[in-house]
Design an enzyme around this catalytic site. Structure first.
Site, short mmCIF file in Angstrom:
data_model
loop_
_atom_site.label_atom_id
_atom_site.label_comp_id
_atom_site.label_asym_id
_atom_site.label_seq_id
_atom_site.Cartn_x
_atom_site.Cartn_y
_atom_site.Cartn_z
N ASP A 289 0.86 -1.19 0.00
CA ASP A 289 0.00 0.00 0.00
C ASP A 289 0.89 1.23 0.00
O ASP A 289 2.12 1.14 0.02
CB ASP A 289 -0.96 0.00 1.20
N HIS B 55 -12.77 -1.58 -7.69
CA HIS B 55 -13.93 -0.71 -7.93
C HIS B 55 -13.60 0.78 -7.83
O HIS B 55 -14.42 1.63 -8.16
CB HIS B 55 -15.11 -1.07 -7.02
N GLY C 32 4.46 1.64 -1.75
CA GLY C 32 4.60 2.01 -3.15
C GLY C 32 3.27 2.36 -3.79
O GLY C 32 2.22 2.37 -3.13
N ASP C 33 3.32 2.63 -5.07
CA ASP C 33 2.15 2.93 -5.89
C ASP C 33 1.94 1.75 -6.82
O ASP C 33 2.81 1.44 -7.65
CB ASP C 33 2.40 4.22 -6.68
N PHE C 34 0.81 1.07 -6.72
CA PHE C 34 0.67 -0.17 -7.50
C PHE C 34 0.51 0.07 -9.00
O PHE C 34 0.54 -0.88 -9.78
CB PHE C 34 -0.43 -1.10 -6.97
#
Length: 330
Positions: A191, A237, A217-219
């Site tokens: 996350d 979603h 991190g940034d996925f």
């Protein structure tokens, strides 16, 4: 709704919701947890004026949230189990966030439908940049995973798996449920870096320090850790169809041979009639740039493209759907 009275009642159902949200905001149910109290004592404990309090409490009785015996009010069984702060089963975090954000956003639903733009105040970057607001968001996520955690633990066969990764796993509440039930698993949470202090505190309080590891991190930009089971729960979603496909492919690539990508969300039928899930889909309209709930067929079709060896679909909890996409051994 075939009568004027029924239609009018539906149009005022927001009053029932606001009564519950207000009781949670005032922490009424925690106040009444230990000892039932008369109205004057409730007024003094909560610092209220008193005007309207009797009607407010009686409405909560009529809604099945409180009970009254003589002149004393006490929590009904459901409220005592799920709305008392500090209890493991507490779901008030979701209701607090709904009160702060969603309730106001729904007032602007006409604007959202006209423009296609989110209507909530601020965006998620504002949330993660403010520790207090981030804490509120985490409370909302915990309320959901607290309910679904035991369900997910029982829904999958964890034998033969050695690791699990929860992508967008917040402070690790779902991963904690899984690893506590199956201590042989090595847990991982991916996350945003701002979640890590909350994660560290939660793992310490859960006795799982070292058993579940955090990866910041940034996925969309950063690589995901490899794991036998990769979970995407209440994540897809938030994004539009193309972004959902990107995240599913990236998550599936992170699954080890013979493992599985597991997705759960408030998925819709191809011809949806499920009120609760349609409401959540409209929540996504109001709070995200392109998010929405989506049908199971979207994942089934994409799983074929990804090369999944099998796809299994089953209900999860009251409203969610779980899709397990298996990866071939080699």
């Amino acid at each position: 709704m075939s009568t004027p009275a029924g239609i009018i009642r539906l149009g005022s159902a927001f009053c029932d919701a606001k009564a519950l949200l207000t009781a949670v905001e005032l922490d009424l149910f925690s106040t009444l947890c230990a000892v039932p109290a008369p109205i004057d004592e409730i007024r003094d404990r909560l610092g209220l004026h008193g005007r309207g309090l009797s009607d407010f409490l009686q409405l909560l009785v009529a809604l099945g949230l409180l009970e009254k015996s003589g002149d004393r009010y006490r929590n009904a069984a459901g409220a005592d189990q799920y709305l008392v702060r500090g209890k493991p089963s507490y779901v008030g975090g979701f209701l607090q966030q709904a009160n702060r954000n969603l309730y106001r956003a729904w007032d602007r639903l006409p604007d959202a439908l006209r423009t296609g733009k989110p209507q909530a105040v601020g965006d998620f970057s504002d949330v993660v940049g403010n520790p207090e607001r981030l804490g509120h968001f985490i409370g909302m996520m915990d309320a959901l995973t607290q309910v679904l955690g035991p369900e997910l633990v029982g829904a999958l066969d964890w034998n033969g798996q050695s690791s699990v990764l929860d992508v967008g796993g917040c402070r690790g509440n779902m991963a904690a449920h899984i690893v506590k039930a199956h201590p042989h698993l090595e847990g991982h949470v991916f996350d945003l870096p701002q979640m890590e202090p909350f994660f560290t505190e939660h793992m310490e309080n859960s006795g799982l320090t070292g058993s579940v590891l955090f990866h910041g991190g940034d996925f969309f930009r950063d690589p995901l850790p490899q794991a036998d089971v990769v979970v995407l729960g209440h994540v897809l979603h938030d994004w539009d169809r193309e972004q959902r496909a990107f995240l599913r492919r990236k998550a599936f690539d992170a699954v080890g041979p013979g493992g599985a990508l597991v997705v759960y969300d408030r998925m819709l039928d191809d011809e949806p009639t499920h009120v609760e899930n349609l409401v959540i889909s409209l929540d996504m309209l109001l709070v995200t740039d392109g998010g929405a709930e989506y049908p199971v067929s979207e994942i089934r079709d994409h799983a074929t493209v990804l090369g999944a060896s099998s796809v299994r679909v089953q209900p999860l909890g009251d409203y969610d759907t779980l899709v397990e996409c298996r990866k071939t051994v080699s």
